[in-house]
Design an enzyme around this catalytic site. Structure first.
Site, PDB file in Angstrom:
ATOM      1  N   HIS A 151      36.898  35.214  40.308  1.00  0.00           N
ATOM      2  CA  HIS A 151      36.390  36.511  39.838  1.00  0.00           C
ATOM      3  C   HIS A 151      35.737  37.359  40.939  1.00  0.00           C
ATOM      4  CE1 HIS A 151      37.218  35.470  35.706  1.00  0.00           C
ATOM      5  NE2 HIS A 151      36.386  34.456  35.703  1.00  0.00           N
ATOM      6  N   ASP A 205      43.288  29.011  34.340  1.00  0.00           N
ATOM      7  CA  ASP A 205      41.920  29.090  33.810  1.00  0.00           C
ATOM      8  C   ASP A 205      41.926  29.870  32.488  1.00  0.00           C
ATOM      9  OD1 ASP A 205      38.938  28.878  35.299  1.00  0.00           O
ATOM     10  OD2 ASP A 205      39.038  30.483  33.795  1.00  0.00           O
ATOM     11  N   HIS A 250      39.942  32.136  31.729  1.00  0.00           N
ATOM     12  CA  HIS A 250      39.606  33.532  32.031  1.00  0.00           C
ATOM     13  C   HIS A 250      40.669  34.164  32.927  1.00  0.00           C
ATOM     14  CE1 HIS A 250      35.689  31.532  31.196  1.00  0.00           C
ATOM     15  NE2 HIS A 250      35.406  32.677  30.593  1.00  0.00           N
TER      16      HIS A 250
HETATM   17 ZN   LIG Z   1      37.141  30.411  33.493  1.00  0.00          ZN
END
Ligand SMILES: [Zn+2]
Length: 375
Positions: A133, A168, A170
């Protein structure tokens, strides 16, 4: 085939804080399960500690200004204007050694990338990495420095064609951002839909821009997507695109917060489904760099990444966890002494709804992405 595992004991000294879901102890726990299974002493697998990356390596993607702020934060005291850089109480706390931790994470992934680039290893795994991220000048989603982006840039600089596959729960937004206009890097992320989960992005329509159009691929999924729904959807998207793109090396982010008992997300994979996806990625990758990622139920993290490392080495593990792992089994309250999850089927309406949505997303990918690749 030569493989390499990159792991450092140095992680024990870092702590995001007592109430933060990202527990550094998951790394030591994973290592101990690998050790108990005999996976840290395989004949063709080298084990390396890696080394912290230096600042100039981080500056390949991150801004100098942001790196100065991270350096200042190493004391554990919040730097001036911390919030401007995504730092502060909450997701991305300032803790003692933050800069050292960021350098160690990036250094491990760059070290593993170089092992793969040089041919010293065909497959490498740095399970402390995968912090997908982080942005050039901003911490995000527990990630301060984007080791995945830095590793891909390193592989590119070594003349290799790179595909990135992120499983993942996300969306791999930082990595997508880095290569959004770049057709020389294919990024594929499967994740829980941004309608329900951080970071709120990763829709099929985010397909890249300019010459990069068609090279950012997103498969967003409904809550309660289990392995029986996930694997067929994965199969319809990932193998054809990797086949058309023909990478020299695949970088895989192997977050296991997709697991049905993960406390932060709502997907419903089991460890066997996760391991199956890893096996498919490994089959499709001429060379492979695996990174870790999310995972907030510690027994899942240890089991999933141990299973992944076994897959990378072609080792079949007994399902029963080794007796020498007993103390950790108790301490971390494993639900059962097995590597694989016990069957726990979802209510059929929930599963069916997830299946319908996955089919719609796959159709959208076929419509928007596949023509770019002449599929
Ligand atoms: Zn994650």
């Amino acid at each position: 085939m030569k493989t390499a595992l990159v792991h450092s004991d140095a992680w024990v000294r870092f702590d995001y804080g007592p109430h933060h879901p990202l527990r550094m102890e998951r790394l030591g726990l994973t290592w101990r399960l690998m050790e108990a299974y005999g996976l840290t002493k395989l004949p063709d697998a080298a084990v390396h500690a890696g080394a912290p990356a230096d600042e100039s390596a981080l500056a390949r993607w991150h801004t100098r200004e942001y790196l100065e702020v991270l350096k200042t934060a190493n004391t554990g005291a919040p730097p001036a204007h911390a919030a401007r850089y995504g730092l502060g109480p909450g997701d991305n706390p300032v803790f003692p050694g933050l800069w050292d931790a960021a350098r160690l994470c990036a250094g491990g992934s760059l070290f593993a990338a170089e092992l793969v680039a040089s041919g010293a290893a065909t497959r490498a795994f740095h399970f402390a990495g995968g912090l997908h991220h982080a942005l050039p000048a901003r911490a995000s989603g527990f990630c301060y420095v984007n080791d995945a982006v830095l590793a891909i840039l390193h592989l590119k600089a070594r003349g290799l064609r790179v595909a990135y596959v992120d499983i993942d729960a996300h969306h791999g937004d930082g990595v997508q951002y880095a290569f959004y206009g770049d057709p020389s890097v294919l990024t594929i992320s499967t994740h829980e839909s941004g309608d329900y989960l951080f970071p709120g992005t990763g829709f099929v329509e985010e397909a890249g821009e300019g010459p990069g159009l068609g090279y950012s691929v997103n498969l967003p999924l409904e809550p309660y997507t289990d392995s029986s729904v996930y694997l067929p959807a994965f199969e319809q998207v990932v193998p054809p695109l990797l086949g058309a793109f023909r990478p020299d090396v695949v970088v895989a982010q192997l977050g296991i917060d997709s697991h049905r008992t993960d406390p932060l997300t709502h997907l419903a994979l089991d460890v066997q489904g996760f391991a199956r996806a890893v096996a498919r990625i490994a089959e499709l990758a001429p060379r492979l760099l695996c990174l870790g990622g999310g995972g907030y139920a510690l027994p899942n993290v240890a089991r999933a990444w141990t299973a992944a490392w076994a897959v990378l080495n072609g080792v079949e593990l007994p399902a029963e966890l080794p007796a020498s792992f007993g103390p950790d089994l108790e301490r971390y309250a494993f639900a059962a002494p097995t590597l694989w999850d016990l069957p726990d089927p979802l209510p059929e309406p929930k599963r069916r709804r997830a299946e319908e949505v996955a089919a719609r997303q796959v159709d959208a990918i076929r419509r928007i992405i596949f023509p770019v690749h002449r599929l």
